[in-house]
Design a protein around this motif. Structure first.
Motif, PDB file in Angstrom:
ATOM      1  N   ALA A 182      47.593  -3.457  -7.222  1.00  0.00           N
ATOM      2  CA  ALA A 182      48.036  -2.510  -8.250  1.00  0.00           C
ATOM      3  C   ALA A 182      49.346  -2.965  -8.889  1.00  0.00           C
ATOM      4  CB  ALA A 182      48.193  -1.114  -7.641  1.00  0.00           C
ATOM      5  N   TRP A 183      50.140  -3.704  -8.137  1.00  0.00           N
ATOM      6  CA  TRP A 183      51.442  -4.140  -8.671  1.00  0.00           C
ATOM      7  C   TRP A 183      51.331  -5.284  -9.671  1.00  0.00           C
ATOM      8  CZ3 TRP A 183      52.799  -9.057  -6.765  1.00  0.00           C
ATOM      9  CH2 TRP A 183      52.166  -9.469  -5.575  1.00  0.00           C
ATOM     10  N   THR A 184      50.119  -5.693  -9.998  1.00  0.00           N
ATOM     11  CA  THR A 184      49.927  -6.702 -11.051  1.00  0.00           C
ATOM     12  C   THR A 184      49.079  -6.191 -12.211  1.00  0.00           C
ATOM     13  OG1 THR A 184      47.857  -7.647 -10.184  1.00  0.00           O
ATOM     14  CG2 THR A 184      49.918  -8.520  -9.279  1.00  0.00           C
ATOM     15  N   ARG A 185      48.641  -4.924 -12.158  1.00  0.00           N
ATOM     16  CA  ARG A 185      47.693  -4.427 -13.168  1.00  0.00           C
ATOM     17  C   ARG A 185      48.238  -3.222 -13.927  1.00  0.00           C
ATOM     18  NH1 ARG A 185      44.937  -8.530 -14.402  1.00  0.00           N
ATOM     19  NH2 ARG A 185      46.921  -9.354 -13.671  1.00  0.00           N
ATOM     20  N   THR A 186      47.564  -2.853 -14.973  1.00  0.00           N
ATOM     21  CA  THR A 186      47.832  -1.692 -15.844  1.00  0.00           C
ATOM     22  C   THR A 186      49.330  -1.525 -16.091  1.00  0.00           C
ATOM     23  OG1 THR A 186      47.640  -0.064 -14.028  1.00  0.00           O
ATOM     24  CG2 THR A 186      45.643  -0.598 -15.228  1.00  0.00           C
ATOM     25  N   TRP A 187      49.951  -0.478 -15.586  1.00  0.00           N
ATOM     26  CA  TRP A 187      51.358  -0.230 -15.883  1.00  0.00           C
ATOM     27  C   TRP A 187      52.256  -1.350 -15.357  1.00  0.00           C
ATOM     28  CZ3 TRP A 187      51.964   3.611 -19.228  1.00  0.00           C
ATOM     29  CH2 TRP A 187      51.013   4.632 -19.250  1.00  0.00           C
ATOM     30  N   HIS A 188      51.755  -2.074 -14.364  1.00  0.00           N
ATOM     31  CA  HIS A 188      52.521  -3.185 -13.782  1.00  0.00           C
ATOM     32  C   HIS A 188      51.931  -4.533 -14.191  1.00  0.00           C
ATOM     33  CE1 HIS A 188      55.059  -0.668 -11.192  1.00  0.00           C
ATOM     34  NE2 HIS A 188      54.019   0.142 -11.186  1.00  0.00           N
ATOM     35  N   ARG A 189      51.209  -4.529 -15.299  1.00  0.00           N
ATOM     36  CA  ARG A 189      50.542  -5.749 -15.715  1.00  0.00           C
ATOM     37  C   ARG A 189      51.555  -6.866 -15.921  1.00  0.00           C
ATOM     38  NH1 ARG A 189      45.309  -7.032 -17.858  1.00  0.00           N
ATOM     39  NH2 ARG A 189      45.240  -9.290 -17.991  1.00  0.00           N
ATOM     40  N   ARG A 190      51.377  -7.928 -15.146  1.00  0.00           N
ATOM     41  CA  ARG A 190      52.198  -9.123 -15.259  1.00  0.00           C
ATOM     42  C   ARG A 190      51.277 -10.306 -15.044  1.00  0.00           C
ATOM     43  NH1 ARG A 190      56.773  -7.313 -10.938  1.00  0.00           N
ATOM     44  NH2 ARG A 190      54.972  -6.244 -10.034  1.00  0.00           N
ATOM     45  N   ASN A 191      51.496 -11.348 -15.788  1.00  0.00           N
ATOM     46  CA  ASN A 191      50.648 -12.522 -15.652  1.00  0.00           C
ATOM     47  C   ASN A 191      50.771 -13.078 -14.226  1.00  0.00           C
ATOM     48  OD1 ASN A 191      49.849 -15.400 -15.749  1.00  0.00           O
ATOM     49  ND2 ASN A 191      49.493 -14.921 -17.910  1.00  0.00           N
ATOM     50  N   ILE A 192      49.646 -13.149 -13.528  1.00  0.00           N
ATOM     51  CA  ILE A 192      49.705 -13.536 -12.114  1.00  0.00           C
ATOM     52  C   ILE A 192      50.040 -15.006 -11.918  1.00  0.00           C
ATOM     53  CG2 ILE A 192      48.145 -11.692 -11.358  1.00  0.00           C
ATOM     54  CD1 ILE A 192      45.945 -13.848 -11.065  1.00  0.00           C
ATOM     55  N   PHE A 193      50.052 -15.775 -12.993  1.00  0.00           N
ATOM     56  CA  PHE A 193      50.370 -17.199 -12.861  1.00  0.00           C
ATOM     57  C   PHE A 193      51.793 -17.537 -13.310  1.00  0.00           C
ATOM     58  CE2 PHE A 193      45.770 -16.940 -13.776  1.00  0.00           C
ATOM     59  CZ  PHE A 193      45.295 -17.467 -12.591  1.00  0.00           C
ATOM     60  N   THR A 194      52.409 -16.628 -14.049  1.00  0.00           N
ATOM     61  CA  THR A 194      53.703 -16.998 -14.634  1.00  0.00           C
ATOM     62  C   THR A 194      54.819 -15.995 -14.382  1.00  0.00           C
ATOM     63  OG1 THR A 194      53.140 -15.928 -16.732  1.00  0.00           O
ATOM     64  CG2 THR A 194      52.601 -18.280 -16.513  1.00  0.00           C
ATOM     65  N   ASP A 195      54.499 -14.751 -14.063  1.00  0.00           N
ATOM     66  CA  ASP A 195      55.585 -13.790 -13.856  1.00  0.00           C
ATOM     67  C   ASP A 195      56.406 -14.193 -12.624  1.00  0.00           C
ATOM     68  OD1 ASP A 195      56.677 -10.889 -14.405  1.00  0.00           O
ATOM     69  OD2 ASP A 195      56.473 -11.131 -12.225  1.00  0.00           O
ATOM     70  N   PRO A 196      57.718 -14.316 -12.793  1.00  0.00           N
ATOM     71  CA  PRO A 196      58.522 -14.827 -11.677  1.00  0.00           C
ATOM     72  C   PRO A 196      58.406 -13.990 -10.403  1.00  0.00           C
ATOM     73  CG  PRO A 196      59.799 -14.828 -13.699  1.00  0.00           C
ATOM     74  CD  PRO A 196      58.510 -14.106 -14.001  1.00  0.00           C
ATOM     75  N   GLU A 197      58.377 -12.678 -10.532  1.00  0.00           N
ATOM     76  CA  GLU A 197      58.293 -11.840  -9.341  1.00  0.00           C
ATOM     77  C   GLU A 197      56.911 -11.921  -8.685  1.00  0.00           C
ATOM     78  OE1 GLU A 197      61.645  -8.422  -9.961  1.00  0.00           O
ATOM     79  OE2 GLU A 197      59.609  -7.960 -10.633  1.00  0.00           O
ATOM     80  N   VAL A 198      55.890 -11.940  -9.514  1.00  0.00           N
ATOM     81  CA  VAL A 198      54.541 -12.058  -8.945  1.00  0.00           C
ATOM     82  C   VAL A 198      54.386 -13.395  -8.227  1.00  0.00           C
ATOM     83  CG1 VAL A 198      52.082 -12.224  -9.474  1.00  0.00           C
ATOM     84  CG2 VAL A 198      53.480 -10.499 -10.618  1.00  0.00           C
ATOM     85  N   VAL A 199      54.828 -14.457  -8.877  1.00  0.00           N
ATOM     86  CA  VAL A 199      54.655 -15.786  -8.291  1.00  0.00           C
ATOM     87  C   VAL A 199      55.450 -15.904  -6.985  1.00  0.00           C
ATOM     88  CG1 VAL A 199      55.056 -18.254  -8.663  1.00  0.00           C
ATOM     89  CG2 VAL A 199      54.094 -16.843 -10.495  1.00  0.00           C
ATOM     90  N   ALA A 200      56.662 -15.354  -6.982  1.00  0.00           N
ATOM     91  CA  ALA A 200      57.449 -15.371  -5.735  1.00  0.00           C
ATOM     92  C   ALA A 200      56.739 -14.566  -4.648  1.00  0.00           C
ATOM     93  CB  ALA A 200      58.850 -14.822  -5.995  1.00  0.00           C
TER      94      ALA A 200
END
Lengths: 425, 425
Positions: B108-126
C-alpha cells in the motif's frame, strides 16, 4: 413509530467509544496477531470508561482470494470481540478496508490485471457480499457485537480526488449499498448494520455517494467529522465552525432522514495537529463532544483513535501519528482525559437535549441527487449561514427546501420556525 | 578465468528443481503459515528426485510498511529453507513479489495515495534494499541457501502491456538492478544472487529491462520460457520452435554475456494448457528439457511449478491451475514423472554438451539498448532463422553483429562458423 419509542430512544445515554488502532504494527497487526497485545490495548481503552470499539479487518488479508475468506482471520476477529466483551466493551466491525489513514488496501483480485469495478462487477460484488455475511455470521451470537459497517469510507474509491477511482453513478452506489447491508443482515439479523462515508457524500457535487443514502440506508446515519477538510484552516482552531463541525454534520444529516428519530452516529471525529495543536486537543475534544451531544438522537461518539501510531512506521501523513487518546505506550493523553471525563459525567444520565425549533432551509437542488450540495461544505453559503446562527445561540436544525412546506415533517421533528439562508446573512 | 574453471563448470551436472507453489492457499499460505503443510509439499517435491526449490515471499506481507519487515515472516521463510534442507533440497528466494500468476502484490505504501515509482523513488528503493538485504542475511548461514533473485519478473511493472506501469528508462532499470543485487550481496556475500525478467527483456523493443542487463548483471543469466507467448500458437505443440523455445532463450542470452562461460538458469519453464494439452505435457517436458540440456553452461532447469493450484481458488487464468508437476493432492502427474526420469538419468553424470560451433549473427541495432530486439521474438526474422537452422540439425549459437568481427570473442566461445540471417532463409 410510537411516541414511547421516541421518548425511550431520546432518553438512552449516548455511547462513547474509540476507533481501535492497535499499538503494535497498526492494522498490520493482523499479520502477527497477538491476542495478549490486543487485550492490553483494549484494557487501556476500557480504562477510559468507554463502552465500545470500532475494529477494522484489512480486506486483502481476510479475503486474499475471492473465494478464500480465511477462517483463521475470522476466528481472530471473533477473539478480538470476545476480548472486548471481557472488558465490558461492545464491538462494531468495518468490513471492507479499503482505506485507512491514507493507505488503500484492495485485494489483488480487484486490481491491475484483475481490475474490476469494486462497486459494479458481479463477481467482485458477490465476493464482497459473501465476505460481509461471513464476518457478521461469525459474530452473530456475541452479545457485545453491535453490528457491521460496510467499510470505512469506501466512497473514497468511487470518485476524485482519489488518484485511481472506480467510477460509478449514484444509482449504482445506492444499489451496491443495499446489497452490502443486506449481506450484513443475512449474517447477523437485527444488528446495528450501517455504512459510513467520508464527507464528500455531504459536500462534493456529483459524488456518487449521497446524503440521501447516508440518511436512509442502514440502521443509523454515520458521520465522520474531520476539521482538516478546510474548516480548521478557514475558521481557526476555536472558530464556531471548527468546534461545531461534528454537530453540524449530525444536524445536516437529519434533513435527509425519513425517520425523524433516526439515530446518528458520530463514528469518527478527531483532533488533527497541527490545525489542532496537541496542547489544545483536550479543549477541542471537550467542545466538539459537548456540541455534538446537544443534538437529539445522537447514538454516540466514537473518537479517532484509540492509540497513537508508532513513529517507527513510515509514510503516514504527519497528522495521523498523534490522533490517539492514548500514546503508543498506552498512556492517557489530554484528549483521552477529556473524553473520559465526559463519558463519566454522562454515564447513566438521561440524555435529552432540547429539540431544535428553528431550522435553516437548505436548497441543494433536489434531495436525491443533491447536485448543489457543495453549499454545505466549509466556505459554502449554507455552511456559513448555519454557523452564523449557531454563533448567535440559535441551535439550528436543517430542513430541505422541498420539505419545508410539509407540516407533518416539521411537526414530527418539533420544528416551529424556518429561516432562509438569505435571512441568516 | 582459467581453463580449468571452464572445464569444471561445464562438467557440473545440471540442477533440477521446481518453483514451489504451496498446495494450501497458494502463496497466500504465508497468511496461515503451516510448516507441516510446507514439509508435506516439499517432501513430494523431493520425491521427484529434484534438488532445489525456488520460493516466493509476498512483498506486501513481508514488508507491509516501508519500515516494517516482519521478523516473524522472515523466520517463517528461514523455516521453509530449513525444512527443504532436511529433505536435501536447496533453496533460492525471490524477494520482490511483485507478480505471480497474473496477480500483482505491491505494498500500500507504493500505490494510490502513496504512488511512487518502485524503481526510482529514493525511499521506495531504500526500502527494497533493506528488505532484500534482510532476507538474504537471515539465510546467509544456511548451507542450502543458493541465493536471492531480486523479484519475479519485476520488469512487468516497468512497461506495457501492464495496465498501470511505473515507467522508467533503460539506465534507470540498470541502476536499480545493480542496487538490488548489491543489497542481496550485502546480506549474504558470495551467494548465487541474480535477477529474473520475463521475455519482454529479450523480445520487446524499447522495454527498459534489456538483454545486456540480463546477461551481465548478477551471478547468472535467468531465462523464463513460456510458449504461450505466441510460440505455441504460431508453431504448434510439437513445432521445433515450441520444443526449442527454452533452448533458444538460453543460447540467445549468451550473445550478450561478457563471460563466455556465464551460467544460464532456465528458471521458469512450464507446459501451459490448452496449448500443451495435459496428455502431451510429459512429451513437451521431455523434449524441452532435453533441448535445453544441449546448451553449454546451463546451470539448471526449474520447472513451473511444483503443485497445481486448487480449483477452489478463483480468478486465475485457466492455464495457471494445471501447471504443477504434482496435483494439488501431491500426486505425481505425467510431466512430473518425465522430469523425475530426466533428473534421475542425469544425476552424477558429466554434463558436457558439445560446443556450438556455428553461430547465427544477430543484429538488434546495438548491444546495450537492443532497439530492434523484436527480431528475436516469435515470428521475428531472427527467431525464425534460428529455428530453421535448428530444424536442420545445426545447433546454432548466437553472436551479436557488433561482436561478429571479434576473433577473441568467437574463440572464447568455440565458434568457428558464422551464418547470417539472410543465409539461413
Amino acid at each position: 413509530m410510537h411516541d414511547d419509542d421516541v421518548v425511550l430512544r431520546a432518553l438512552r445515554p449516548p455511547r462513547f467509544g474509540v476507533n481501535y488502532t492497535p499499538t503494535r504494527g497498526w492494522f498490520h497487526h493482523w499479520l502477527d496477531f497477538d491476542l495478549d497485545e490486543v487485550k492490553s490495548d483494549l484494557d487501556s481503552v476500557a480504562g477510559l470508561g468507554l463502552d465500545h470499539v470500532r475494529v477494522f479487518p484489512l480486506w486483502p488479508l481476510f479475503q486474499p482470494n475471492r473465494t478464500l475468506i480465511r477462517p483463521r482471520a475470522v476466528e481472530q476477529l471473533v477473539s478480538v470481540a470476545d476480548a472486548a466483551a471481557a472488558l465490558g466493551l461492545d464491538v462494531s466491525v468495518d468490513g471492507l478496508q479499503g482505506h485507512l489513514s491514507s493507505f488503500d488496501f484492495l485485494p489483488a483480485w480487484t486490481r491491475t490485471w484483475h481490475r474490476r469495478n469494486i462497486f459494479t462487477d458481479p463477481e467482485v460484488v458477490a465476493g464482497q457480499e459473501e465476505y460481509l455475511r461471513t464476518l457478521a455470521a461469525a459474530l452473530a451470537d456475541r452479545p457485545n457485537f453491535l453490528g457491521m459497517t460496510v467499510g470505512n469510507e469506501i466512497d473514497q474509491f468511487s470518485d476524485g480526488p482519489h488518484p485511481d477511482p472506480d467510477r460509478i453513478g449514484r444509482e449504482q452506489a445506492g444499489q451496491w449499498l443495499e446489497r452490502m447491508l443486506a449481506a450484513c443482515e443475512a449474517g447477523a439479523p437485527g444488528r446495528f448494520h450501517l455504512h459510513a462515508e467520508y464527507d464528500a457524500s455531504w459536500y462534493r457535487d456529483g459524488h456518487p455517494f449521497t446524503p440521501a443514502q447516508a440518511a436512509r440506508l442502514g440502521a443509523a446515519t454515520a458521520v465522520h467529522s474531520w476539521v482538516f477538510n478546510g474548516t480548521a484552516q478557514r475558521y481557526g482552531r476555536t472558530g464556531t465552525a471548527t468546534e461545531h463541525h461534528a454537530a453540524y454534520l449530525v444536524e445536516l444529516s437529519k434533513a435527509w432522514a425519513t425517520d425523524p428519530a433516526r439515530p446518528v452516529w458520530l463514528q469518527e471525529v478527531g483532533a488533527p495537529a497541527p490545525l489542532i495543536p496537541p496542547e489544545h486537543a483536550a479543549s477541542f475534544t471537550a467542545a466538539t463532544v459537548a456540541n455534538a451531544l446537544d443534538c437529539t438522537d445522537l447514538w454516540g461518539v466514537t473518537w479517532w483513535c484509540s492509540h497513537d501510531v508508532a513513529r517507527g512506521l513510515a509514510d503516514f501523513p504527519e497528522l495521523e501519528y498523534g490522533l490517539g487518546l492514548l500514546t503508543n505506550e498506552r498512556r492517557v493523553k489530554p484528549a483521552g482525559g477529556a473524553l473520559a471525563r465526559i463519558a463519566a459525567e454522562r454515564r447513566g444520565r438521561d440524555h435529552r437535549p432540547a429539540p431544535r425549533r428553528t431550522a435553516l432551509v437548505l436548497d441543494v437542488g433536489g434531495a436525491e441527487a443533491a447536485p448543489r450540495r457543495s453549499v454545505c461544505a466549509p466556505g459554502g453559503e449554507f455552511f456559513e449561514a448555519w454557523m452564523r446562527l449557531t454563533a448567535e445561540g440559535v441551535r439550528p436544525a436543517v430542513v430541505l427546501a422541498d420539505r419545508a412546506g410539509d407540516p407533518g415533517h416539521l411537526a414530527a421533528r418539533g420544528i416551529t420556525e424556518l429561516v432562509g439562508v438569505d435571512e441568516a446573512r
